[in-house]
Motif scaffolding. Structure first.
Motif, PDB file in Angstrom:
ATOM      1  N   ALA A 133      19.174  22.061  14.357  1.00  0.00           N
ATOM      2  CA  ALA A 133      18.636  21.684  15.469  1.00  0.00           C
ATOM      3  C   ALA A 133      17.842  23.500  16.266  1.00  0.00           C
ATOM      4  CB  ALA A 133      20.006  21.566  16.662  1.00  0.00           C
ATOM      5  N   THR A 134      16.904  22.286  16.716  1.00  0.00           N
ATOM      6  CA  THR A 134      16.321  24.140  17.914  1.00  0.00           C
ATOM      7  C   THR A 134      17.054  23.983  18.863  1.00  0.00           C
ATOM      8  OG1 THR A 134      15.674  22.321  19.020  1.00  0.00           O
ATOM      9  CG2 THR A 134      14.220  23.420  16.842  1.00  0.00           C
ATOM     10  N   THR A 135      18.202  23.584  18.940  1.00  0.00           N
ATOM     11  CA  THR A 135      18.806  23.740  20.419  1.00  0.00           C
ATOM     12  C   THR A 135      20.326  22.633  20.271  1.00  0.00           C
ATOM     13  OG1 THR A 135      17.205  23.660  21.905  1.00  0.00           O
ATOM     14  CG2 THR A 135      19.530  23.423  23.187  1.00  0.00           C
ATOM     15  N   ILE A 136      21.306  23.607  20.916  1.00  0.00           N
ATOM     16  CA  ILE A 136      22.381  23.115  20.722  1.00  0.00           C
ATOM     17  C   ILE A 136      23.967  23.145  21.899  1.00  0.00           C
ATOM     18  CG2 ILE A 136      25.563  23.574  19.493  1.00  0.00           C
ATOM     19  CD1 ILE A 136      23.241  24.134  16.935  1.00  0.00           C
ATOM     20  N   ILE A 137      23.457  21.730  22.114  1.00  0.00           N
ATOM     21  CA  ILE A 137      24.777  21.695  23.597  1.00  0.00           C
ATOM     22  C   ILE A 137      26.413  21.555  23.756  1.00  0.00           C
ATOM     23  CG2 ILE A 137      24.381  21.093  26.210  1.00  0.00           C
ATOM     24  CD1 ILE A 137      21.447  20.837  25.660  1.00  0.00           C
ATOM     25  N   ASP A 138      26.946  22.911  24.114  1.00  0.00           N
ATOM     26  CA  ASP A 138      27.993  21.533  23.544  1.00  0.00           C
ATOM     27  C   ASP A 138      28.230  21.407  25.640  1.00  0.00           C
ATOM     28  OD1 ASP A 138      31.084  22.055  23.771  1.00  0.00           O
ATOM     29  OD2 ASP A 138      31.300  23.859  22.340  1.00  0.00           O
ATOM     30  N   THR A 139      28.491  20.529  25.244  1.00  0.00           N
ATOM     31  CA  THR A 139      29.661  20.408  26.965  1.00  0.00           C
ATOM     32  C   THR A 139      31.094  19.960  26.631  1.00  0.00           C
ATOM     33  OG1 THR A 139      29.680  17.299  25.724  1.00  0.00           O
ATOM     34  CG2 THR A 139      27.275  18.395  26.785  1.00  0.00           C
ATOM     35  N   SER A 140      31.584  20.832  26.179  1.00  0.00           N
ATOM     36  CA  SER A 140      32.759  20.603  26.243  1.00  0.00           C
ATOM     37  C   SER A 140      33.921  20.897  27.441  1.00  0.00           C
ATOM     38  CB  SER A 140      33.553  21.478  25.454  1.00  0.00           C
ATOM     39  OG  SER A 140      33.264  21.902  24.216  1.00  0.00           O
ATOM     40  N   ARG A 141      32.982  21.888  28.694  1.00  0.00           N
ATOM     41  CA  ARG A 141      33.572  22.316  29.393  1.00  0.00           C
ATOM     42  C   ARG A 141      32.687  21.747  30.712  1.00  0.00           C
ATOM     43  NH1 ARG A 141      35.763  25.061  25.712  1.00  0.00           N
ATOM     44  NH2 ARG A 141      38.471  24.763  25.635  1.00  0.00           N
ATOM     45  N   THR A 142      31.471  21.442  30.554  1.00  0.00           N
ATOM     46  CA  THR A 142      31.217  21.137  31.416  1.00  0.00           C
ATOM     47  C   THR A 142      30.964  19.906  32.328  1.00  0.00           C
ATOM     48  OG1 THR A 142      28.742  22.259  29.540  1.00  0.00           O
ATOM     49  CG2 THR A 142      27.786  20.863  31.424  1.00  0.00           C
ATOM     50  N   THR A 143      30.601  20.112  33.271  1.00  0.00           N
ATOM     51  CA  THR A 143      30.829  17.966  34.267  1.00  0.00           C
ATOM     52  C   THR A 143      29.607  17.764  34.404  1.00  0.00           C
ATOM     53  OG1 THR A 143      29.710  20.168  36.350  1.00  0.00           O
ATOM     54  CG2 THR A 143      32.146  19.346  35.716  1.00  0.00           C
ATOM     55  N   THR A 144      29.060  16.542  34.433  1.00  0.00           N
ATOM     56  CA  THR A 144      28.006  15.564  34.293  1.00  0.00           C
ATOM     57  C   THR A 144      26.673  16.464  35.199  1.00  0.00           C
ATOM     58  OG1 THR A 144      29.211  13.878  34.142  1.00  0.00           O
ATOM     59  CG2 THR A 144      27.183  13.740  35.592  1.00  0.00           C
ATOM     60  N   LYS A 145      27.336  16.946  36.873  1.00  0.00           N
ATOM     61  CA  LYS A 145      26.366  17.905  37.772  1.00  0.00           C
ATOM     62  C   LYS A 145      25.757  19.017  36.438  1.00  0.00           C
ATOM     63  CE  LYS A 145      26.276  20.263  41.889  1.00  0.00           C
ATOM     64  NZ  LYS A 145      26.249  21.218  43.276  1.00  0.00           N
ATOM     65  N   GLU A 146      27.070  20.000  36.075  1.00  0.00           N
ATOM     66  CA  GLU A 146      26.095  20.854  35.019  1.00  0.00           C
ATOM     67  C   GLU A 146      25.025  20.126  34.277  1.00  0.00           C
ATOM     68  OE1 GLU A 146      30.258  23.728  36.254  1.00  0.00           O
ATOM     69  OE2 GLU A 146      30.319  22.834  34.170  1.00  0.00           O
ATOM     70  N   LEU A 147      25.513  19.564  33.490  1.00  0.00           N
ATOM     71  CA  LEU A 147      24.557  18.806  32.225  1.00  0.00           C
ATOM     72  C   LEU A 147      23.323  18.695  32.703  1.00  0.00           C
ATOM     73  CD1 LEU A 147      24.259  18.456  29.302  1.00  0.00           C
ATOM     74  CD2 LEU A 147      25.363  15.838  29.864  1.00  0.00           C
ATOM     75  N   ARG A 148      23.341  17.676  33.270  1.00  0.00           N
ATOM     76  CA  ARG A 148      22.022  17.658  34.161  1.00  0.00           C
ATOM     77  C   ARG A 148      21.761  18.830  34.950  1.00  0.00           C
ATOM     78  NH1 ARG A 148      19.964  12.960  36.569  1.00  0.00           N
ATOM     79  NH2 ARG A 148      18.973  12.887  38.495  1.00  0.00           N
ATOM     80  N   GLN A 149      22.161  19.292  35.215  1.00  0.00           N
ATOM     81  CA  GLN A 149      21.101  21.156  35.938  1.00  0.00           C
ATOM     82  C   GLN A 149      20.726  22.018  34.100  1.00  0.00           C
ATOM     83  OE1 GLN A 149      23.933  23.231  37.981  1.00  0.00           O
ATOM     84  NE2 GLN A 149      23.852  21.756  40.382  1.00  0.00           N
ATOM     85  N   LYS A 150      21.327  21.891  33.468  1.00  0.00           N
ATOM     86  CA  LYS A 150      21.015  22.340  32.524  1.00  0.00           C
ATOM     87  C   LYS A 150      19.657  21.510  31.634  1.00  0.00           C
ATOM     88  CE  LYS A 150      22.853  24.784  28.241  1.00  0.00           C
ATOM     89  NZ  LYS A 150      22.293  26.289  28.615  1.00  0.00           N
ATOM     90  N   ILE A 151      19.729  20.016  31.649  1.00  0.00           N
ATOM     91  CA  ILE A 151      18.546  19.787  31.122  1.00  0.00           C
ATOM     92  C   ILE A 151      17.630  20.291  31.160  1.00  0.00           C
ATOM     93  CG2 ILE A 151      18.100  17.384  29.682  1.00  0.00           C
ATOM     94  CD1 ILE A 151      20.124  18.741  28.811  1.00  0.00           C
ATOM     95  N   VAL A 152      17.466  19.920  33.406  1.00  0.00           N
ATOM     96  CA  VAL A 152      16.763  19.977  33.813  1.00  0.00           C
ATOM     97  C   VAL A 152      15.622  21.391  33.945  1.00  0.00           C
ATOM     98  CG1 VAL A 152      15.724  20.235  36.626  1.00  0.00           C
ATOM     99  CG2 VAL A 152      16.987  18.240  35.659  1.00  0.00           C
ATOM    100  N   GLN A 153      16.351  22.302  33.360  1.00  0.00           N
ATOM    101  CA  GLN A 153      15.780  23.772  32.700  1.00  0.00           C
ATOM    102  C   GLN A 153      15.308  24.247  31.648  1.00  0.00           C
ATOM    103  OE1 GLN A 153      20.088  26.133  33.716  1.00  0.00           O
ATOM    104  NE2 GLN A 153      19.973  25.681  36.053  1.00  0.00           N
ATOM    105  N   LEU A 154      16.258  23.110  30.867  1.00  0.00           N
ATOM    106  CA  LEU A 154      15.682  23.030  29.225  1.00  0.00           C
ATOM    107  C   LEU A 154      14.192  22.743  29.370  1.00  0.00           C
ATOM    108  CD1 LEU A 154      18.924  23.271  27.265  1.00  0.00           C
ATOM    109  CD2 LEU A 154      17.285  25.128  28.350  1.00  0.00           C
TER     110      LEU A 154
END
Length: 286
Positions: A133-154
């Motif tokens: 993987a070129t990008t690994i995203i651990d969502t264990s302690r990530t809310t739906t909103k935080e995950l969305r923001q991270k994807i937008v940033q990336l």
């Protein structure tokens, strides 16, 4: 510039939410595509006149025996110098178990030994893919909103979502409330031009009707309160990542008061710096 994302990872780690966000970012998304089709699919998209399209393809364990081809396909893409990014969604076992318990969904590898064994088996199958993987995203302690923001940033252009699409729609309650409205304002308390003979056959777009409604003190007071509320709400919705907002304004028949207020609200929203479309659903109905 074209960008191709291959999305994979553990079941329950958030791939569905990632795809929804990528769709909002303008990516062409395909879910559960058999890996063997990936090279040809990318080739067809690149040959298309819209070669700058952003692609997001989900390939995961749901593909069953077809998923085993993913390593070979990645090697093929590398040999052909096809640019892609491999995004791996992960979460710890406890989080995945909790999410499956909450949704009551069946794990793709469900067997006789329970959910923990299914997750362990999937993690073992995906271990080699995770290493690539070129990008690994651990969502264990990530809310739906935080995950969305991270994807937008990336993966968003400039780290932002496209502007929120705002629609203001007037309607008549006698014809029913639009089902797709996020909020509805009832303006039937305003003075009704329908009962003025010379205004009855006009509508809220006509100056005599506008003058009649606007000259009433209650209209100005209502507009002040409505505009203040909308001015407060819009940036909150943008921050939350809402992609579309539908505001309904209703009166009895949808021809006079609701049309007038919808137009006024649309102009105010434009002054606030947002794009807006004003629709009069029932204007032509008698």
């Amino acid at each position: 510039m074209a960008r191709t994302l291959l999305i994979t990872g553990m079941s329950g780690a958030g791939k569905t939410q990632v795809m929804r966000t990528l769709e909002d970012l303008g990516y062409f998304c395909v879910d559960n595509l058999p890996p063997t089709f990936i090279p040809k699919f990318i080739e067809l998209c690149l040959q298309n006149k819209n070669g700058g399209a952003q692609l997001a393809l989900v390939v995961d364990i749901r593909g069953g025996k077809f998923f085993k081809d993913l390593n070979r396909v990645l090697d093929q893409l590398n040999q052909s110098s096809v640019p892609y990014e491999l995004v791996f969604l992960d979460a710890d076992d406890a989080t995945l178990i909790r999410r499956y318990k909450e949704t009551r969904r069946r794990h793709p590898l469900a067997g006789k030994n329970g959910l923990s064994a299914d997750i362990a088996r999937e993690r073992d199958i995906l271990s080699q893919i995770r290493q690539r993987a070129t990008t690994i995203i651990d969502t264990s302690r990530t809310t739906t909103k935080e995950l969305r923001q991270k994807i937008v940033q990336l993966f968003g252009k400039g780290g932002e979502l496209p502007p929120m699409n705002i629609v203001v729609q007037s309607f008549g309650f006698k014809y029913g409330i639009p089902l797709d409205c996020d909020m509805v304002f009832d303006v039937r308390f305003l003075p009704n031009p329908f009962y003025i003979p010379e205004l009855k056959n006009l509508c809220g777009n006509d100056q005599p009707v506008m003058d009649y409604i606007q000259e009433k003190p209650v209209t100005g007071e209502f507009e002040e309160k409505l505009f203040s509320l909308i001015q407060f709400l819009l940036p909150q919705y943008v921050q939350e990542g809402k992609s579309q907002l539908m505001i309904g304004v209703g009166c009895t028949g949808g021809r006079h008061r609701s049309v007038f207020i919808a137009n006024a609200l649309g102009r105010f929203i434009e002054k606030c710096g947002y794009g807006v479309q004003v629709i009069h659903r029932d204007l032509i109905k008698k």
